[in-house]
Design a protein around this motif. Sequence first.
Motif, PDB file in Angstrom:
ATOM      1  N   GLN A 131       0.830  -1.209   0.000  1.00  0.00           N
ATOM      2  CA  GLN A 131       0.000   0.000   0.000  1.00  0.00           C
ATOM      3  C   GLN A 131       0.865   1.260   0.000  1.00  0.00           C
TER       4      GLN A 131
ATOM      5  N   GLU B  72       2.270   1.694  -3.449  1.00  0.00           N
ATOM      6  CA  GLU B  72       1.253   2.091  -4.416  1.00  0.00           C
ATOM      7  C   GLU B  72       1.076   3.605  -4.414  1.00  0.00           C
ATOM      8  N   VAL B  73       1.156   4.234  -3.257  1.00  0.00           N
ATOM      9  CA  VAL B  73       1.081   5.700  -3.177  1.00  0.00           C
ATOM     10  C   VAL B  73       2.233   6.322  -3.947  1.00  0.00           C
ATOM     11  N   GLU B  74       3.427   5.733  -3.824  1.00  0.00           N
ATOM     12  CA  GLU B  74       4.587   6.262  -4.535  1.00  0.00           C
ATOM     13  C   GLU B  74       4.446   6.118  -6.047  1.00  0.00           C
TER      14      GLU B  74
ATOM     15  N   THR C 149       1.826   6.332  -7.828  1.00  0.00           N
ATOM     16  CA  THR C 149       0.898   7.331  -8.378  1.00  0.00           C
ATOM     17  C   THR C 149       1.552   8.704  -8.532  1.00  0.00           C
ATOM     18  N   THR C 150       2.696   8.934  -7.870  1.00  0.00           N
ATOM     19  CA  THR C 150       3.354  10.249  -7.924  1.00  0.00           C
ATOM     20  C   THR C 150       4.736  10.158  -8.556  1.00  0.00           C
TER      21      THR C 150
ATOM     22  N   ALA D 151       0.633  13.963  -1.672  1.00  0.00           N
ATOM     23  CA  ALA D 151       0.146  12.586  -1.771  1.00  0.00           C
ATOM     24  C   ALA D 151       0.650  11.735  -0.612  1.00  0.00           C
ATOM     25  N   ARG D 152       1.847  12.014  -0.157  1.00  0.00           N
ATOM     26  CA  ARG D 152       2.416  11.212   0.932  1.00  0.00           C
ATOM     27  C   ARG D 152       1.683  11.429   2.251  1.00  0.00           C
TER      28      ARG D 152
ATOM     29  N   THR E 224      -1.379  11.241   2.587  1.00  0.00           N
ATOM     30  CA  THR E 224      -2.399  10.190   2.632  1.00  0.00           C
ATOM     31  C   THR E 224      -1.796   8.850   3.039  1.00  0.00           C
ATOM     32  N   ALA E 225      -0.482   8.725   2.900  1.00  0.00           N
ATOM     33  CA  ALA E 225       0.186   7.478   3.281  1.00  0.00           C
ATOM     34  C   ALA E 225       0.537   7.429   4.757  1.00  0.00           C
TER      35      ALA E 225
END
Length: 497
Positions: free
Chosen positions: A346, A349-351, A353-354, A365-366, A368-369
């Motif tokens: 997970q 996956e955030v990484e 997307t950016t 975005a990070r 949200t992580a």
Amino acid sequence: MRDALRAARAEAAFKQAIIDKLTHENAILKRLKFAAQSERFSAEQKSLLDETLDSDLAAVAAEIEGLQPSRAAGERQQPRRGKLPAHLPRRDVRHEPENTTCGCGQAMQRIGEDVAEKLDYQPGVFTVERHIRGKWVCKCCERIVQAPVAPHIIDKGLPTTGLLAQVLVAKYLDHLPLYRQEAIFERAGHAISRSTLAQWVGECGVQLQPLVDALTAELLRQRVLHADETPVAMLKAAGQRDGKTHRAYLWSYCSTQFSPLQAVVFDFADSRGGQHARGFLGLPGTPTKPAWQGKLVCDGFTGYKACFELGVTEAGCMAHARRKFHELWANHGSQVGEQALKFFGQLYEVERTTASADSAARLEARQTARPLADALHQWLRQQRQRVPDGSATARAIDYSLKRWVALTRYLDDGDLPLDNNWVENRIRPIALGRQNWLFAGSLRAGKRAAAVMSLIHSARLNGLDPFAYLRDVLERLPAQPASRVDELLPHRWSPLA
């Protein structure tokens, strides 16, 4: 005048001390090459050792030559070599004065020419460049004009820069030892002894070092760096009989994938001691050379610990933490390992997307992580209470818990990468080379390899053809002012129009 005299004497004493040191090193290298050896090497190992010693001898001689006072052209030792084979194709390169009108107004007449032949190489094909410098004379003034000899990376050397670039790229990128290149050249129609190839490599290494120093200085201006190290076998010094080689290390430092500067610098050292990392980063620093105080992305190796005590900020590698749990799941089918991998998935996956976003968007975005990271942290603490000390699961969990602050530091900095995979991918090609080199013949040879590989791999990072880059740099470097050497760095280089 007295102050100037003292300064001149101090400089002369300093240079003489370096010359004495290099002369002593030269004597040791010659003794290793020519004296009887008690050690027994295979034919392949002996060949690699010989080419390393020849390269070192040429490099030391070039350094001594650079430190000694300038000598007149007639006093320099003239190279002795046979004529190039007549069957090789030849290409004439003509050099004529820009102006053949004498100062008295009379047109000068051509009375002859000097021809110097250099051996060139295109993959699989040897040719000869005939550099023809016409001689022009004014009968009125008895004045002769001739185009000057262009400076060359090897003074009065036989090879063109194309041939030198081919040898360097083949050795340090394609992992071909010189004895293999000798056989390849012989099949192409002209045999070049490996001792001659080794001399070229050694002299090129000395000439390219200022460019590597400039690249290192540029790299140390970055506020975020990757660091990693990989073992390389190195021959032991003479007299050490307990085994032929010992473990040396190739340290790698590079900018991140988010940085405008794409560069990697390799640093060869005879051990894995943390002093080598501190030395490269300039720690603890001096008034004239401040210490590097950025964020260092690295694994959990204890050799970096002293750097963090001297002002460097640690950024952990999430891939190393994930790897511990992947081993648990892959080798033992561990449910703890499987659940941990889902958490890490997970975060990655955030990484993803950016990947192409800028620093501000990545930082947003990070955020949200962060809840995901907090949930993983809490879960790890709970699982740690359920497993016995000393177990493989406990060791995997402890690795992450002990480094949690460093592992999650990237969440508050959009310029920090999640892991250290970027630099590990820069080191990966070294593994193939290590299988072909068998060992580094000396500390000097290891440092020379690290320097040339820094330029070659930095060129690749910038999308350049390493052969075209090195050939052009070797052509321009002899005439390039020291104050403008950074123009030849891979990230700034552009071919001459």
